[in-house]
Design a protein around this motif. Structure first.
Motif, short mmCIF file in Angstrom:
data_model
loop_
_atom_site.label_atom_id
_atom_site.label_comp_id
_atom_site.label_asym_id
_atom_site.label_seq_id
_atom_site.Cartn_x
_atom_site.Cartn_y
_atom_site.Cartn_z
N VAL A 30 0.83 -1.21 0.00
CA VAL A 30 0.00 0.00 0.00
C VAL A 30 0.86 1.26 0.00
CG1 VAL A 30 -1.75 1.29 1.29
CG2 VAL A 30 -1.82 -1.21 1.27
N LEU A 31 0.50 2.22 -0.86
CA LEU A 31 1.10 3.56 -0.80
C LEU A 31 0.00 4.50 -0.33
CD1 LEU A 31 3.26 5.74 -1.43
CD2 LEU A 31 2.32 5.86 -3.74
N HIS A 32 0.29 5.26 0.73
CA HIS A 32 -0.74 6.12 1.33
C HIS A 32 -0.26 7.57 1.25
CE1 HIS A 32 -4.18 5.85 4.44
NE2 HIS A 32 -4.19 7.02 3.85
N ILE A 33 -1.04 8.42 0.59
CA ILE A 33 -0.62 9.80 0.34
C ILE A 33 -1.65 10.76 0.94
CG2 ILE A 33 -0.19 11.53 -1.48
CD1 ILE A 33 0.53 9.21 -3.36
N ASP A 34 -1.16 11.86 1.54
CA ASP A 34 -2.07 12.93 1.97
C ASP A 34 -1.46 14.27 1.58
OD1 ASP A 34 -3.84 14.72 3.27
OD2 ASP A 34 -4.19 13.28 4.88
N ARG A 35 -2.30 15.18 1.01
CA ARG A 35 -1.78 16.49 0.62
C ARG A 35 -1.50 17.34 1.85
NH1 ARG A 35 -7.58 17.38 0.00
NH2 ARG A 35 -7.86 16.55 -2.07
N GLN A 36 -2.16 17.01 2.99
CA GLN A 36 -1.95 17.80 4.21
C GLN A 36 -0.71 17.31 4.95
OE1 GLN A 36 -5.53 18.38 6.50
NE2 GLN A 36 -6.81 18.15 4.73
N ASP A 37 -0.25 18.12 5.92
CA ASP A 37 0.98 17.74 6.62
C ASP A 37 0.68 17.01 7.92
OD1 ASP A 37 -0.08 19.74 8.12
OD2 ASP A 37 1.66 21.06 8.05
N HIS A 38 -0.61 16.63 8.13
CA HIS A 38 -0.94 15.90 9.36
C HIS A 38 -1.93 14.79 9.02
CE1 HIS A 38 -3.91 19.19 8.93
NE2 HIS A 38 -4.77 18.25 9.30
N TYR A 39 -1.98 13.79 9.90
CA TYR A 39 -2.94 12.69 9.72
C TYR A 39 -4.35 13.13 10.04
CZ TYR A 39 0.91 9.35 9.57
OH TYR A 39 2.03 8.64 9.22
N GLY A 40 -5.33 12.42 9.50
CA GLY A 40 -6.70 12.60 9.96
C GLY A 40 -7.65 13.22 8.96
N GLY A 41 -7.11 13.92 7.93
CA GLY A 41 -8.00 14.53 6.94
C GLY A 41 -9.09 15.35 7.60
N GLU A 42 -10.34 15.07 7.19
CA GLU A 42 -11.49 15.80 7.76
C GLU A 42 -11.67 15.50 9.24
OE1 GLU A 42 -13.84 17.61 5.40
OE2 GLU A 42 -11.90 17.41 4.41
N SER A 43 -11.16 14.34 9.69
CA SER A 43 -11.41 13.92 11.07
C SER A 43 -10.16 14.05 11.95
CB SER A 43 -11.91 12.47 11.09
OG SER A 43 -10.98 11.62 10.45
N ALA A 44 -9.37 15.08 11.70
CA ALA A 44 -8.13 15.27 12.48
C ALA A 44 -8.44 15.83 13.87
CB ALA A 44 -7.21 16.23 11.73
N SER A 45 -7.44 15.78 14.76
CA SER A 45 -7.51 16.50 16.03
C SER A 45 -6.49 17.64 15.95
CB SER A 45 -7.14 15.59 17.20
OG SER A 45 -7.98 14.46 17.22
N VAL A 46 -6.89 18.86 16.37
CA VAL A 46 -6.01 20.01 16.19
C VAL A 46 -5.83 20.78 17.50
CG1 VAL A 46 -6.69 20.25 13.76
CG2 VAL A 46 -7.91 21.55 15.50
N ALA A 47 -4.79 21.62 17.55
CA ALA A 47 -4.56 22.47 18.71
C ALA A 47 -5.53 23.65 18.68
CB ALA A 47 -3.12 22.97 18.71
N LEU A 48 -5.65 24.33 19.81
CA LEU A 48 -6.59 25.45 19.91
C LEU A 48 -6.23 26.56 18.91
CD1 LEU A 48 -9.05 25.82 21.65
CD2 LEU A 48 -7.66 27.07 23.31
N SER A 49 -4.91 26.84 18.76
CA SER A 49 -4.49 27.89 17.83
C SER A 49 -4.94 27.56 16.40
CB SER A 49 -2.97 28.06 17.86
OG SER A 49 -2.35 26.81 17.61
N GLN A 50 -4.92 26.27 16.05
CA GLN A 50 -5.37 25.86 14.70
C GLN A 50 -6.87 26.07 14.53
OE1 GLN A 50 -3.26 22.01 15.36
NE2 GLN A 50 -2.79 22.12 13.19
#
Length: 445
Positions: A30-50
Motif C-alpha cells: 500500500v502507498l498512502h498519500i495525503d496532501r496535508q501535513d498531518h494525519y486525519g484529513g477531515e477527522s483530524a484533532s487540532v490544537a486550539l491555535s489551529q
C-alpha cells in the motif's frame, strides 16, 4: 520512489487509514498519500491555535490565548467528534488488528438524554431503569420487561420471541406489544439504538433490536456507559492504523499533493503523479475531496459547534465526559442533536477545561439557531467555533474505474455508520467480506 503498488490510498481520514491497515495486513503493498501535513484529513484533532486559524477571522494573540485557555499544546480538539461503542465494530477492528497497543482508551462517564428541558442519565441496565426519574412506576416495569426480552431473545427458540417476528413486525409494533409510552420510545430509539430520526419506527424491528443489544452489551462490558474514547483525541486512531500499515510494509507520504491521476484507455485507474514521481497501482481508495467529480451531495449538511467550557455540563453529576442526545421530537425537529463532552481527563484540553462538541443535520437556513437547545444546556460557554460541512457520497461503486471513495462523516456521535462504510469499501475492493480473526503477531522493527 517505488513504482508499483497493489493499492494507492489518498487521504488519511479514519476510513482510509483503517482500509490501508486492513489491506496491508492482508499482504497488499500500500502507498498512502495525503496532501496535508498531518494525519486525519477531515477527522483530524487540532490544537486550539489551529481552531482559531480555521474558524475565526481574527486569530487570538498567543499570550491572550494562553492566559485564557492554558498551553496550546495541551489541546487536541476533534474536528469530527465521535465515540467508540465498547462492543462495536470499530473496537473489534482495533482489537483484531492489534492497533490497541498504540492507543490508550478511557471510558466515557455517562450517556444522557434530554427530556422536557432537562438532562437525564440513560438507564444502563434493569436496575437503573427501575430507579430512573425518566419513567413512572408502571412504565418502569414495562421497560424492564422490554429489556429482559432483548437480553433473553434467541433466534432458534420461539418461546423467547413473545410472538414477535423481527423481520416482519415494525419497531412501533414491538413498542406497542410492551406498552411503552412516547418518551420511553424516544430514549430507547435515540439514546440506545442511536437512530438520528424516527424513520426506524415503521421499518422492520431487527436493525433496532441489534442496535439496542449492542448498546446493552457495550454497557455491560465496562459499566457506566457504552462509549470509549482515546486519550489525546481521535487523531490517534488514523495514526495507529498508519503505524500498523507501516509495520506490514506500507509507505506513507504526508504533505504530498497529487498533481495528476492516471487512467488507461478504458478509463480505469492506473496511478498518480506527485512531486516524488509516478506511482502505479490498479486500485485507488480515497476520500471525496480527492475526486469531487466522482461524488454527489447527499443534500444534507451537518453543522458542528466546538464549545470550550470551564465547568462540567450541568446535571451530569460533574462527569468528566458524556454523550448527550437531544431527541428531535423534544425540540420539534426532524433530526437529533448530539453533544459529545470530553475534558482534560482525556488529555484533549488544558487543566479545568471541557470540550463539548455539538452536531446535527441542518434543517433551516439559520443553522446556528438550531443548536440553541444544546447551547442552553452547556451555558456558560467560554468560546465556540462553528463549521458547516456538506455531506458527499460516491456516484458509482468503483468497479468501473477502480476508484473507491468513502462517504463524508455524518452527524451521529459514534463510529458505527463509518465502520459500515469501511466494510462496504473493503468488500467492493477485495470481493469478499471483512472477516475479523485473530492473527499471528508481527514483531515491530
Amino acid at each position: 520512489m517505488d513504482e508499483n503498488y497493489d493499492v494507492i490510498v489518498l487521504g488519511t481520514g479514519l476510513t482510509e487509514c483503517i482500509l490501508s491497515g486492513l489491506l496491508s495486513v492482508d499482504g497488499k503493498k500500500v502507498l498512502h498519500i495525503d496532501r496535508q501535513d498531518h494525519y486525519g484529513g477531515e477527522s483530524a484533532s487540532v490544537a486550539l491555535s489551529q481552531l482559531y486559524t480555521k474558524f475565526k477571522s481574527t486569530p487570538l494573540a498567543k499570550d491572550d490565548m494562553e492566559a485564557r485557555f492554558g498551553r496550546d499544546r495541551d489541546w487536541n480538539v476533534d474536528l469530527i467528534p465521535k465515540f467508540l461503542m465498547a462492543n462495536g465494530e470499530l473496537t473489534k477492528i482495533l482489537v483484531h488488528t492489534d492497533v490497541t497497543r498504540y492507543i490508550d482508551f478511557k471510558q466515557v462517564a455517562g450517556s444522557y438524554v434530554y427530556n422536557k428541558g432537562k438532562v437525564y442519565k440513560v438507564p444502563a441496565n434493569e436496575i437503573e431503569a427501575i430507579s430512573s426519574p425518566l419513567m413512572g412506576i408502571f412504565e418502569k416495569r414495562r421497560m424492564k420487561r422490554f429489556l429482559e426480552w432483548i437480553g433473553e431473545y434467541k433466534e432458534d427458540q420461539l418461546n423467547t420471541h413473545q410472538g414477535l417476528d423481527l423481520d416482519k413486525n415494525t419497531m412501533d409494533e414491538v413498542y406497542y406489544k410492551f406498552g411503552l409510552g412516547a418518551s420511553t420510545k424516544d430514549f430507547i430509539g435515540h439514546a440506545m439504538a442511536l437512530w438520528t430520526n424516527d424513520d426506524y419506527l415503521q421499518q422492520p424491528a431487527r436493525p433496532t433490536f441489534e442496535r439496542i443489544l449492542l448498546y446493552l452489551q457495550s454497557v455491560a462490558r465496562y459499566g457506566k456507559s457504552p462509549y470509549l474514547y482515546p486519550l489525546y483525541g481521535l487523531g490517534e486512531l488514523p495514526q495507529g492504523f498508519a503505524r500498523l500499515s507501516a509495520i506490514y510494509g506500507g509507505t506513507y507520504m504526508l504533505n504530498t499533493p497529487v498533481d495528476k491521476v492516471l487512467y488507461d484507455d478504458a478509463g480505469r485507474f492506473q496511478g498518480v503523479v506527485t512531486k516524488e514521481g509516478t506511482a502505479k497501482a490498479p486500485i485507488c481508495i480515497a476520500d471525496p475531496t480527492y475526486f469531487p467529480e466522482k461524488c454527489k451531495s447527499t443534500n444534507e449538511k451537518v453543522i458542528r459547534a466546538i464549545c470550550v467550557l470551564n465547568h462540567p455540563v450541568p446535571n451530569t453529576n460533574n462527569a468528566d465526559s458524556a454523550q448527550i442526545i437531544i431527541p428531535q421530537s423534544q425540540v420539534g425537529r426532524q433530526n437529533d442533536i448530539y453533544i459529545a463532552v470530553v475534558s482534560d481527563a482525556h488529555n484533549v484540553a488544558s487543566k479545568g477545561h471541557y470540550l463539548a462538541i455539538v452536531s446535527t443535520t441542518i434543517e433551516t437556513d439559520k443553522p446556528h439557531v438550531e443548536l440553541e437547545p444544546a447551547f442552553k444546556l452547556l451555558a456558560p460557554i467560554e468560546e465556540r467555533f462553528m463549521g458547516i460541512a456538506e455531506m458527499f457520497e460516491p456516484k458509482e461503486s468503483g468497479s468501473e474505474d477502480n476508484v473507491y471513495l468513502s462517504k463524508s462523516y455524518d452527524a451521529s456521535s459514534h463510529f458505527e455508520t463509518m465502520t459500515d462504510d469501511v466494510k462496504d469499501i473493503y468488500f467492493r475492493v477485495t470481493g469478499h467480506p471483512l472477516v475479523l480473526k485473530k492473527r499471528e503477531e508481527v514483531e515491530e522493527e
